[in-house]
Design an enzyme around this catalytic site. Structure first.
Site: not given
Ligand code: GLC
Length: 434
Positions: A32-34, A80, A164, A166, A406
């Site tokens: 989502l936030w990506d 995955y 987000g 983790d 990243e």
């Molecule tokens: C990792 C990050 C998370 C992100 C995901 C995909 O889990 O912690 O913020 O959305 O990767 O990039």
């Protein structure tokens, strides 16, 4: 190749049709936030594709309004772990889409407003707002009703992955309070398999077994409870009012209010402004710690602030939550403090003064581009323009020297984690263009 062209190339390479994967191999699904960060970047180089990125998020939206943190690709051959089957959301989502059962920072309305502002002709922009408004409004209604059951103005989060962030050290104490005996053999097996299959990045840069055990323990519980948020709020050991979630929630309510205004929805506009202000007031009342001059997350179960320093303590700058006096303390005492957040390559996710600081491990120390992007805007909000410009230049040089990684080592600038990471590319272009 110019940086902007290299950015566009990374986004094209990660393009999966109507959505973009965060990174090849490591993260092959839609997060989502990506996708929100990616849409912001795309709006500078391929505006129609930016709109599509946002609209594709609707495909995973649950019937109740939640937009899940991951929508899994239909491609069953992807490597995955764990995959969609483990989440068992089919019976509860009311949708065919394969998704997780938790959400991620609700930055979508904020992203939509930014994409709109970059629309080539403005009438195209309005059409885009019309297409997105109702599904985002539904998402905000779901958050307000289910994630703020006591109507405090604060959004509760129930899982570290929702933020987000983790394995941010802020959660350590709560996670470690889940006793080993409670962890089922199937969760232990899952954690072992995750470690085995997590082979894209060296182990010392990734979360450890203890983290995965607790992470999956929580999900196993939520599955048992059919993701019922009342049960989660009342019984989960992990219920937190987090600074990042709430900053983004307030900012996005202001953005949605602007969108409502542009669409002539005056009543909605007033309501979303009220929600944004309610969160702002509640953050200042409940999450601000006068003694340290910082914001902290609140452990709802224990009803106490978790006084572990991390960048989320500074993040409210992004949504104009602090007063000028509070902002001065955040910036001058902490952000620009070389012993805390102003590392040789700022901004570390946790400062070296924390025992848990680790410069190469995921969210336990490294620099992330989205963090710097939030803080740069936060600095501008309070007139720290020179400081914002310096941080912007430092952020761009980090990428120029180490690539679209990243995350990065705050002491050396070395690139870490995944390569050609979409949001590092997308937000770099937004920094260059704004
Ligand atoms: C990792 C990050 C998370 C992100 C995901 C995909 O889990 O912690 O913020 O959305 O990767 O990039």
């Amino acid at each position: 190749m110019e940086l902007v062209d290299r950015v566009h190339q990374v986004l094209k390479d990660n393009d999966c049709g109507s959505w973009t994967r965060p990174a090849s191999g490591l993260y092959p699904h839609q997060w989502l936030w990506d996708s929100c960060f990616i849409a912001i970047g795309l709006s500078h180089v391929d505006w129609p594709r930016a709109c599509q990125e946002i609209l594709s998020l609707k495909e995973g939206q649950w019937k109740n309004g939640m937009i899940p943190h991951i929508r899994f690709s239909e491609d069953q051959t992807l490597d995955y772990f764990p995959d969609w089957r483990w989440w068992q959301t089919e019976g509860v989502s009311g949708r065919n889409a394969k998704t997780t059962g938790i959400t991620q920072p609700p930055i979508i309305a904020d992203a939509v407003l930014r994409v709109y502002e970059n629309a080539p002709p403005r009438n195209e922009g309005i059409k885009f707002l019309e297409k997105t408004y109702s599904f985002i409004k539904k998402f905000h209604y779901w958050i307000k009703e289910k994630r703020d059951p006591l109507d405090t103005g604060l959004f509760f989060t129930c899982h570290p992955d929702e933020t987000g962030l983790d394995n941010l050290p802020v959660w350590d104490k709560i996670l470690n309070s889940i006793p080993q005996e409670k962890i089922s053999p199937s969760v232990a097996e899952l954690a072992d398999k995750k470690l085995e299959t997590d082979h894209y990045v060296s182990k010392d840069q990734r979360p450890n077994r203890e983290f995965y055990l607790r992470n999956y323990y929580l999900i196993e519980k939520y599955r048992e409870w059919d993701y019922d948020l009342k049960k989660i709020f009342n019984h989960s050991p992990f219920v937190v009012y987090d600074c990042l979630m709430n900053t983004v929630w307030s900012k996005s309510n202001n953005a949605l209010a602007k969108i409502a205004g542009l669409l002539g929805e005056k009543e909605d506009e007033r309501m979303f402004v009220n929600w944004a202000n309610q969160t702002k007031e509640a953050m200042n009342e409940k999450l601000w710690d006068e003694e340290n001059g910082l914001y902290f997350d609140l452990d709802i179960r224990e009803d106490r602030l978790i006084k572990t320093k991390s960048f989320v303590s500074l993040l409210p700058l992004y949504a104009n939550i602090p007063s000028k006096k509070q902002a001065k303390s955040l910036v001058e005492e902490h952000l620009l403090n070389k012993n805390e957040f102003y590392a040789p390559h700022p901004i570390p996710t946790t400062p070296p003064t924390e025992k848990s600081f680790d410069p190469i491990n995921y969210w336990r120390g490294p620099v992330w581009i989205n963090v710097n992007w939030f803080i740069i805007e936060g600095l501008r909000n309070y007139g720290f323009n020179e400081e914002a410009e310096t941080l912007k230049q430092k952020t761009i040089s980090l990428i120029e020297n180490a690539g679209f990684r990243e995350y990065f080592n705050p002491n050396t600038g070395e690139g870490l984690g995944g390569k050609d990471f979409s949001w590092s590319a997308a937000l770099a272009i937004d920094l260059i263009r704004t």
